[in-house]
Structure formats: C-alpha cells, structure tokens
Design a protein around this motif. Structure first.
Motif, PDB file in Angstrom:
ATOM      1  N   ASP A  53      48.898  42.586  39.428  1.00  0.00           N
ATOM      2  CA  ASP A  53      48.240  42.032  38.253  1.00  0.00           C
ATOM      3  C   ASP A  53      47.414  43.139  37.598  1.00  0.00           C
ATOM      4  O   ASP A  53      46.943  44.057  38.269  1.00  0.00           O
ATOM      5  CB  ASP A  53      47.338  40.868  38.689  1.00  0.00           C
ATOM      6  CG  ASP A  53      46.697  40.143  37.525  1.00  0.00           C
ATOM      7  OD1 ASP A  53      47.190  40.262  36.381  1.00  0.00           O
ATOM      8  OD2 ASP A  53      45.699  39.445  37.755  1.00  0.00           O
ATOM      9  N   TRP A  54      47.251  43.035  36.306  1.00  0.00           N
ATOM     10  CA  TRP A  54      46.549  44.080  35.564  1.00  0.00           C
ATOM     11  C   TRP A  54      45.055  43.813  35.460  1.00  0.00           C
ATOM     12  O   TRP A  54      44.254  44.724  35.504  1.00  0.00           O
ATOM     13  CB  TRP A  54      47.163  44.212  34.174  1.00  0.00           C
ATOM     14  CG  TRP A  54      47.103  45.593  33.643  1.00  0.00           C
ATOM     15  CD1 TRP A  54      46.519  45.979  32.471  1.00  0.00           C
ATOM     16  CD2 TRP A  54      47.623  46.785  34.223  1.00  0.00           C
ATOM     17  NE1 TRP A  54      46.661  47.328  32.299  1.00  0.00           N
ATOM     18  CE2 TRP A  54      47.332  47.847  33.363  1.00  0.00           C
ATOM     19  CE3 TRP A  54      48.311  47.054  35.408  1.00  0.00           C
ATOM     20  CZ2 TRP A  54      47.713  49.159  33.640  1.00  0.00           C
ATOM     21  CZ3 TRP A  54      48.689  48.361  35.682  1.00  0.00           C
ATOM     22  CH2 TRP A  54      48.388  49.389  34.805  1.00  0.00           C
ATOM     23  N   THR A  60      51.006  40.837  33.850  1.00  0.00           N
ATOM     24  CA  THR A  60      49.827  40.542  33.045  1.00  0.00           C
ATOM     25  C   THR A  60      50.061  39.381  32.097  1.00  0.00           C
ATOM     26  O   THR A  60      51.202  39.086  31.747  1.00  0.00           O
ATOM     27  CB  THR A  60      49.387  41.798  32.237  1.00  0.00           C
ATOM     28  OG1 THR A  60      48.176  41.517  31.553  1.00  0.00           O
ATOM     29  CG2 THR A  60      50.455  42.225  31.257  1.00  0.00           C
ATOM     30  N   SER A 112      47.655  47.563  26.377  1.00  0.00           N
ATOM     31  CA  SER A 112      48.250  47.405  27.713  1.00  0.00           C
ATOM     32  C   SER A 112      49.662  47.986  27.751  1.00  0.00           C
ATOM     33  O   SER A 112      50.029  48.675  28.702  1.00  0.00           O
ATOM     34  CB  SER A 112      48.305  45.928  28.105  1.00  0.00           C
ATOM     35  OG  SER A 112      47.020  45.409  28.221  1.00  0.00           O
TER      36      SER A 112
END
Length: 158
Positions: free
Chosen positions: A63-64, A91, A98
């Motif tokens: 996960d970001w 994400t 991003s």
C-alpha cells in the motif's frame, strides 16, 4: 513461467494497513495459487522482516499510504537493499504525483483500489516473469522431471 509453477513457488510480501483490504488481497493471492504470503499491517515491521531474512526473494505488494512509514519510504529503503526487487504499488490514489513517483522510481506495477482479481493476477504474473532472475524460484527435489525442465527454462530466461 507456467501459472501453476509460478503460483506454487512464488513468495509474496503483502503490506497493507487496512485489514479488510489485506484480507481481500491475501484471499485473491490464494485463489491464484500463491500459498507463501507474508502479511504485515505496516511497513516498519515489513522492513524489519526483510532485514532479518536477507535471503528472502519474492514480489512485494505494498500500500502507498500507511501510518508509521509510507509505501514510498518503504520502497526507497528496500530498493537500497535489493535494487531489482519486484514491487507492486497498491493505492486508492490515482493522482498525477503518485503515478509520476511510481514511474520515475522504477515501481514495476501500479494497482488501484479496489483491486480486481484479474488485474492482480496479470500484474503479479508479469512482474514475476520479468524478474525471474531476482526471484530465483527454487526447483524442488520432489518436482516431476517435466516440471523441472519447464521451471529451469523459464526461471533463467528473461
């Protein structure tokens, strides 16, 4: 690599702070036949695990946006240790920053939440295939001769 061989011997490090999302991703990986999934709810613990297991080889699904340590910070740390580690960013953000970070820093795949099983399968398979030398998937002694030949041919050809 043949899907059944890939999934049977592939290791995945799954880092996701949301328990429900982590459970779904883990379930999806098991549906794909990946049985060696090590799960963490935060990147700090995952980084400790990797440092304590320096011979671990697998695909990272991370996960970001997480507390304690972001996926971006974890990615920078793990890339210092293992420059060729296959890394898939997960994400809920589909913003330009991003996407640019992912592309500019060599993230190999980008999955948007909610993740679909088919998309996860496609990205894990592609990333594992492209990074087979890093993964160095083992050829077990109890594997059938025909499967060993296929595994050797695929693991070492990029």
């Amino acid at each position: 690599m043949e899907a059944s061989l890939l999934s049977k011997y592939l290791k995945v490090l799954l880092i996701e702070d949301d328990a429900a999302t982590r459970d779904i991703l883990s379930f999806f990986l098991k549906e794909l036949g990946v049985t060696d999934v090590t799960e963490f709810s935060n990147a700090v613990e995952a980084l400790q695990y990797v440092k304590m297991n320096p011979h671990w080889r697998g695909v990272v699904i991370c996960d970001w946006n997480m507390p304690k340590m972001s996926g971006a910070a974890f990615y920078r740390e793990i890339k210092r240790m293992y420059p060729d580690i296959p890394f898939i960013m997960v994400t809920g953000r589909n913003d330009e920053d991003s996407v640019h970070f992912a592309k500019d820093h060599g993230v190999y795949a980008y999955l948007l939440k909610p993740v679909a099983l088919e998309e996860l399968a496609r990205k894990v398979s592609r990333v594992a295939d492209e990074h087979s030398r890093f993964l160095a998937l083992p050829v077990p002694h109890d594997m059938k001769a025909e499967d060993k030949e296929n595994a050797n041919a695929n693991v070492y050809s990029i």
